[in-house]
Design a protein around this motif. Sequence first.
Motif, short mmCIF file in Angstrom:
data_model
loop_
_atom_site.label_atom_id
_atom_site.label_comp_id
_atom_site.label_asym_id
_atom_site.label_seq_id
_atom_site.Cartn_x
_atom_site.Cartn_y
_atom_site.Cartn_z
N VAL A 136 43.64 49.21 44.70
CA VAL A 136 43.72 47.92 44.77
C VAL A 136 42.51 47.63 43.93
CG1 VAL A 136 43.64 45.69 45.68
CG2 VAL A 136 44.85 47.65 46.96
N LEU A 137 42.91 46.65 42.61
CA LEU A 137 41.92 46.09 41.94
C LEU A 137 41.89 44.68 42.20
CD1 LEU A 137 39.85 46.44 39.68
CD2 LEU A 137 41.70 46.33 38.07
N ILE A 138 40.78 44.11 42.59
CA ILE A 138 40.40 42.69 42.65
C ILE A 138 39.92 42.00 41.47
CG2 ILE A 138 39.74 40.92 44.27
CD1 ILE A 138 39.74 42.55 46.61
N LEU A 139 40.45 41.15 40.89
CA LEU A 139 39.85 40.49 39.62
C LEU A 139 39.67 39.19 39.85
CD1 LEU A 139 43.02 42.20 38.58
CD2 LEU A 139 41.47 42.00 36.50
N LEU A 140 38.22 38.75 39.47
CA LEU A 140 37.62 37.40 39.55
C LEU A 140 37.32 37.01 38.23
CD1 LEU A 140 36.73 39.51 41.86
CD2 LEU A 140 35.46 37.33 42.59
N HIS A 141 37.76 35.96 37.83
CA HIS A 141 37.41 34.84 36.53
C HIS A 141 36.16 34.52 36.65
CE1 HIS A 141 37.93 31.23 38.42
NE2 HIS A 141 39.06 31.47 39.04
N SER A 142 35.80 33.82 35.59
CA SER A 142 34.47 33.33 35.47
C SER A 142 34.54 31.57 35.70
CB SER A 142 33.69 33.39 34.10
OG SER A 142 32.45 32.92 34.24
N ILE A 143 33.52 30.79 35.94
CA ILE A 143 33.60 29.37 36.12
C ILE A 143 34.51 28.82 34.93
CG2 ILE A 143 31.56 28.83 34.54
CD1 ILE A 143 30.49 27.01 36.95
N GLY A 144 35.23 27.83 35.76
CA GLY A 144 36.16 26.88 34.86
C GLY A 144 37.57 27.61 34.17
N ASP A 145 37.62 28.70 35.02
CA ASP A 145 38.87 29.06 34.59
C ASP A 145 39.73 29.12 35.80
OD1 ASP A 145 40.97 30.46 33.17
OD2 ASP A 145 39.64 32.15 32.45
N THR A 146 41.10 29.99 35.91
CA THR A 146 42.15 30.19 36.73
C THR A 146 42.47 31.55 36.90
OG1 THR A 146 44.09 29.66 35.77
CG2 THR A 146 42.99 27.91 36.50
N GLN A 147 43.29 31.91 37.73
CA GLN A 147 43.68 33.21 38.02
C GLN A 147 44.52 33.86 36.89
OE1 GLN A 147 45.02 30.99 39.86
NE2 GLN A 147 47.08 31.62 40.20
N GLU A 148 45.15 32.91 36.30
CA GLU A 148 46.21 33.41 35.02
C GLU A 148 45.53 34.36 34.19
OE1 GLU A 148 49.26 32.91 35.72
OE2 GLU A 148 48.90 32.30 37.85
N GLY A 149 44.53 33.94 33.72
CA GLY A 149 43.87 34.87 32.44
C GLY A 149 43.87 36.01 32.77
N PHE A 150 43.26 36.45 34.06
CA PHE A 150 43.02 37.95 34.45
C PHE A 150 44.39 38.55 35.14
CE2 PHE A 150 38.32 38.58 35.21
CZ PHE A 150 38.10 38.75 33.80
N ALA A 151 45.30 37.77 35.47
CA ALA A 151 46.70 38.24 35.90
C ALA A 151 47.26 38.89 34.48
CB ALA A 151 47.46 37.22 36.34
N ASN A 152 47.13 38.04 33.62
CA ASN A 152 47.76 38.46 32.22
C ASN A 152 46.80 39.84 31.69
OD1 ASN A 152 49.48 36.61 32.01
ND2 ASN A 152 48.16 35.27 30.87
N LEU A 153 45.67 39.82 32.03
CA LEU A 153 44.63 41.11 31.68
C LEU A 153 45.31 42.28 32.43
CD1 LEU A 153 42.41 42.60 30.45
CD2 LEU A 153 40.85 41.94 32.25
#
Length: 240
Positions: free
Chosen positions: A30-47
Motif C-alpha cells: 500500500v502506498l499512501i500519498l500526501l500532497h503539499s499545502i494548498g492542494d488536494t488529493q487529486e494531483g497525487f491520485a493522477n500521479l
Amino acid sequence: MPGSPPTSSTFPSSITCTIVPSPKSDPANVLILLHSIGDTQEGFANLAKSLNLPETVCISLCAPKTLPFGLRGYQWSEDVIFQGQDLSLDAKFEKAGSRTLKTVVAKLMAEGWKSREIFFFGWGQGAICVFDYLCREGTDVPQTTPGSEFGGVVSIGGIVGSEVKTVLTDEANKSNTPVLLCGGRNGLVTKKAEDRVKSLFRDVETVKWDRDGDGMMNDAKEATPVMKYKYHPAVNTIPH
C-alpha cells in the motif's frame, strides 16, 4: 499474506481520499500519498495512475484542514504560519495530519496489512507530516522489534519539523523505516535538516537535484532514484 485491498468504505467519513487500485487483484503493498499545502488529493491520485505500480494499491489522501482567509486548498497542519508573505510548511501536525495518518494506518492494519507493507510518499508539507507521524507514533510496537518498521518513506522537500515531539530519543530508539530524502538547492533539505533526519532514522539515503528548490521531479533523470530506491530488503522495491 497481504491484507484486503482498501476501498472507500475502509476509512471513516472524516477521511477524504482517492484510491487507485492495483492492476493486480492481490496487491503486495500500500502506498499512501500526501500532497503539499494548498492542494488536494487529486494531483497525487493522477500521479499514482501514471506510475501504474503493478503490485501496489495507492491511497491519495486529502489534508484535513482547509486553508483560512479564503485561500484555496488544504493543509496538514493545525494552524497557518507565515514566513514573510509566504505560507510556512512547518507547523503543528499532531491534531490534524498525524491524527489522519494514525487513523488510516490503524484501519489498514485492522484489514490485515503489516507495517512493512505500507509505504509513504509525501511532498513538502505532506512529507513533513509523514515524519511528524512516524516520530510521534511509529508503529504500535517498539522500533527495535524486527518487522515493526514501515516499508519506506519517499520525502520530496520534506524534513522533520520544528514542532515534532518525537519518541525516537536515542540510538536504541531510532526508527528502522527506510527513508529517501530528495531536494534541490536552497530548499528545506539542508545539511542540518538531513542530519536531523539521520539522527532519528537508521537508513537514510539523500538525493540532491542540481536545481533550485524542492519541487516535484521535473524529468526522468530526477525520478529515477525515486523509482529504483530499495526501501527494505524484505520488500525490495516499490514495483515499477
